[in-house]
Design an enzyme around this catalytic site. Structure first.
Site, PDB file in Angstrom:
ATOM      1  CB  SER A  29      -0.881   0.003   1.258  1.00  8.00           C
ATOM      2  OG  SER A  29      -1.629   1.187   1.330  1.00  8.00           O
ATOM      3  CB  THR A  30       0.406   4.613  -1.439  1.00  8.27           C
ATOM      4  OG1 THR A  30      -0.053   4.094  -2.694  1.00  8.27           O
ATOM      5  CG2 THR A  30       1.254   5.839  -1.684  1.00  8.27           C
ATOM      6  CD1 TRP A  32       0.512   0.336   4.860  1.00  2.90           C
ATOM      7  CD2 TRP A  32       2.036   0.364   6.478  1.00  2.90           C
ATOM      8  NE1 TRP A  32      -0.152   0.429   6.036  1.00  2.90           N
ATOM      9  CE2 TRP A  32       0.751   0.445   7.062  1.00  2.90           C
ATOM     10  CE3 TRP A  32       3.135   0.377   7.329  1.00  2.90           C
ATOM     11  CZ2 TRP A  32       0.552   0.534   8.411  1.00  2.90           C
ATOM     12  CZ3 TRP A  32       2.934   0.455   8.682  1.00  2.90           C
ATOM     13  CH2 TRP A  32       1.653   0.535   9.210  1.00  2.90           C
ATOM     14  NE  ARG A  33       4.023   2.771  -3.460  1.00  2.00           N
ATOM     15  CZ  ARG A  33       4.108   1.816  -4.361  1.00  2.00           C
ATOM     16  NH1 ARG A  33       5.216   1.114  -4.419  1.00  2.00           N
ATOM     17  NH2 ARG A  33       3.105   1.540  -5.163  1.00  2.00           N
ATOM     18  CD  GLN A  34      11.513   5.959   2.887  1.00  2.00           C
ATOM     19  OE1 GLN A  34      11.094   6.549   1.905  1.00  2.00           O
ATOM     20  NE2 GLN A  34      12.658   6.250   3.466  1.00  2.00           N
TER      21      GLN A  34
END
Length: 612
Positions: A29-30, A32-34
């Site tokens: 998910s966007t 949780w990308r980083q």
């Protein structure tokens, strides 16, 4: 019972560390990308009472040692997290708001060599040296202390995902003669909570006195809606107690994903999936450019062989061969074929707890906990399910889809109640362990060769050995010696130390202690089970006159008396039962090339020789 809908919600998952799914395409998910970095500020009370010696150490020394220990752990485990250190109750002042008696020793930044050495120097200073350098003053306001911490977070140039302030003090009623300052401090503590800054109290015990939280700090502490335990632990008196409490609070428990738990039509709750135990490995080596010592970043590009044109992801396709033809698929088509359902847990039924066996453990388990921020009421529903599962001694069986592109698995939810130690500190959290159940072909029946069985005297003596060698096992008591030595060497290099700290390998047996506790019984057990002349594998004494069996025979191509027919053994698929010396001797005599020295290479060369 209330029902909860989730049709309009977007569920995010982040299973980047999944053991069995590393080769599968990730579907992050966007948000949780980083994962955003954490921010932690240590706020330490420097009033004179914190320097009163108790059991050869002062509360202030314990706080500094604790901060140093956490900082060193952060450098290893979360090097991008930010840390800061603030003193209050000092005579000197140093802060952005020009508040009295507040000294910012370390600004909010990534901990490094200088930060650790500064705390190491502080821990070795005496109370008089600290007084000469910073002094003591009681003209501070806790409201100003909280304001200073808020300013440190707001002025940070880094994006901080989780903000936390840890307050160390042994004074349970600050500003006791000034209700106005107390009211301001409570109001500012509420502002911290509204701004997403958690305030944690690390209270310490004065000799012969009790720390009464209800006098002041009870109104300064706030808890999340999904916190099932709101009772504060007992005040800390020793370094180990304080460090245990800090370690349990210094990390935000980030979930691997937030998924729905569906009970049936129009009835669901939200849970977060966590990984409680992971394999700790050495960090990857970082490649540096030799001229500038800067980190080198690798970039991979796909080129068209004929024109050397750079291909974009949308320019490539994947193919599968079927009936001699290559069937091409778009990336989106492959993702759609992998998608067998939406992420989440679906309740299928219940089984007795006794139905779950140890051999059902086929991969590391996960852990689920309610997510009140996603669906209101999830905590109550989750708690009810947990309590009933305990009371009736059952385990829920669910269909579990971790993320969109992974196949569903059947899992068993093993309930776990909350456990607190003698100081009211949480040892194990309440929730369900997600046990991945094996498929039918994961289980097989094994046939064992007949082996000698122990007699009654041997069994009784073995029981005595077990009783003498019994001790309570805790996994955290055994650290990986290879990792510890690796980081000790790195620490010595970073801090300019001549010799790294000594590492004790607790995985090695303590021969002296074993001999002291069970030396005599072990000798008696050895005499019963392995008497003189015992022959391994047959449970009886070896006959006189030399070795017997295949190991004592010579190898040759054909079969004679006392010799092994290697060709017959090879054609029967029993080469693995022969020893390496026998295989080497056969290869030498028959002049087979490429035999090598390893057993696998010798077996392969012999099989090739006979065309097998």
């Amino acid at each position: 019972m209330s029902t909860f809908g989730f049709s309009d919600l977007t569920w995010g998952t982040h299973f980047g560390g999944d053991d069995d799914d590393q080769d599968e395409e990730q579907d992050y998910s966007t948000q949780w990308r980083q994962a955003p970095r954490d921010g932690l500020i240590f706020v330490i009370d420097c009033s004179e009472s914190m320097f009163e010696e108790n059991d050869s150490s002062t509360p202030f020394e314990l706080c500094i040692k604790c901060a140093k220990n956490v900082m060193q752990n952060k450098i290893i485990s979360s090097e991008k997290d930010l840390m800061g250190l603030v003193f209050f109750g000092t005579d000197k002042s140093k802060n952005s708001g020009d508040f009295k008696n507040i000294y910012v020793l370390q600004d909010l930044d990534q901990p490094g060599r200088e930060s650790v050495l500064q705390l190491e120097e502080l821990s070795e200073e005496s109370a008089d040296e600290f007084t000469a350098k910073y002094g003591h003053g009681d003209g501070f306001s806790l409201s100003d202390v909280f304001w200073t911490c808020s300013n440190m977070f707001s002025k940070s140039s880094q994006r901080i995902g989780f903000k936390r302030v840890m307050l160390f003090t042994n004074n349970d009623n600050p500003h006791s003669n000034n209700p106005n300052l107390q009211r301001q401090a409570k109001t500012k503590a509420g502002d911290l909570h509204e701004n997403g800054i958690d305030l944690e109290l690390m209270h310490m015990q004065k000799p012969g006195e009790n720390f009464d939280v209800s006098l002041f700090y009870k109104d300064c502490l706030f808890y999340d809606d999904d916190e099932t335990t709101t009772a504060l632990p007992d005040p800390a008196e020793k370094f180990d107690e304080l460090l245990t409490r800090v370690r349990s609070k210094d990390h935000k428990k980030r979930s691997l994903g937030k998924i729905p738990f569906t009970f049936g039509k129009d009835m669901s709750m939200a849970v977060g999936v966590y990984s409680l135990v992971r394999t700790c490995t050495k960090p990857y080596a970082v490649k540096l450019y030799k001229k500038t010592n800067e980190e080198v970043k690798s970039v991979s590009k796909t080129f068209l062989a004929d024109t050397l044109e750079v291909l974009m992801p949308q320019d490539t396709k994947k193919a599968a061969t079927y009936s001699g033809k290559k069937i091409c698929f778009e990336i989106d088509e492959l993702n759609e074929m992998r998608r067998l359902g939406e992420p989440g847990l679906t309740l299928m039924g219940f089984k007795p707890k006794s139905a779950l066996k140890r051999y059902h453990h086929v991969r590391p388990a996960q852990f689920i906990y309610p997510e009140e921020t996603v669906i209101k009421g999830s905590t109550n529903l989750f708690t009810a399910l947990l309590q009933k599962a305990h009371q009736r001694d059952v385990i829920p069986i669910c269909r579990y889809t971790a993320r969109k592109n992974t196949p569903p698995r059947f899992v068993a939810l093993l309930p776990q109640e909350e456990e607190l130690d003698e100081h009211n500190v949480q040892v194990t959290p309440p929730g369900f362990h997600v046990i991945f159940l094996p498929f039918a072909d994961d289980l097989r029946s094994l046939k064992y060769e007949e082996t000698p069985r122990a007699n009654k005297d041997q069994v009784e003596k073995a029981k005595e050995v077990v009783k003498k060698m019994n001790f309570p096992f805790k996994s955290e008591s055994f650290e990986n010696p290879s990792l510890q030595k690796h980081y000790a060497n790195l620490e010595a290099l970073a801090l300019d130390r001549d010799v790294p700290d000594d590492i004790t390998d607790y995985t090695m047996p303590d021969d002296a202690m074993i001999s002291k506790r069970a030396g005599k019984i072990l000798g008696e057990f050895k005499e019963l089970v392995f008497p003189d002349g015992y022959e391994a594998g047959k449970g009886k004494k070896r006959p006189a006159g030399g070795a017997a069996g295949p190991a004592g025979k010579k190898a040759r191509g054909g079969a004679d008396d006392g010799e092994i027919d290697v060709e017959a053994e090879a054609r029967a698929g029993r080469l693995s039962k022969l020893t390496v010396p026998i295989l080497k001797e056969f290869v030498r005599k028959t002049k087979i090339k490429g035999g090598g020295t390893k057993k696998a290479d010798l077996m392969e060369a012999i099989n090739d020789h006979f065309g097998l």
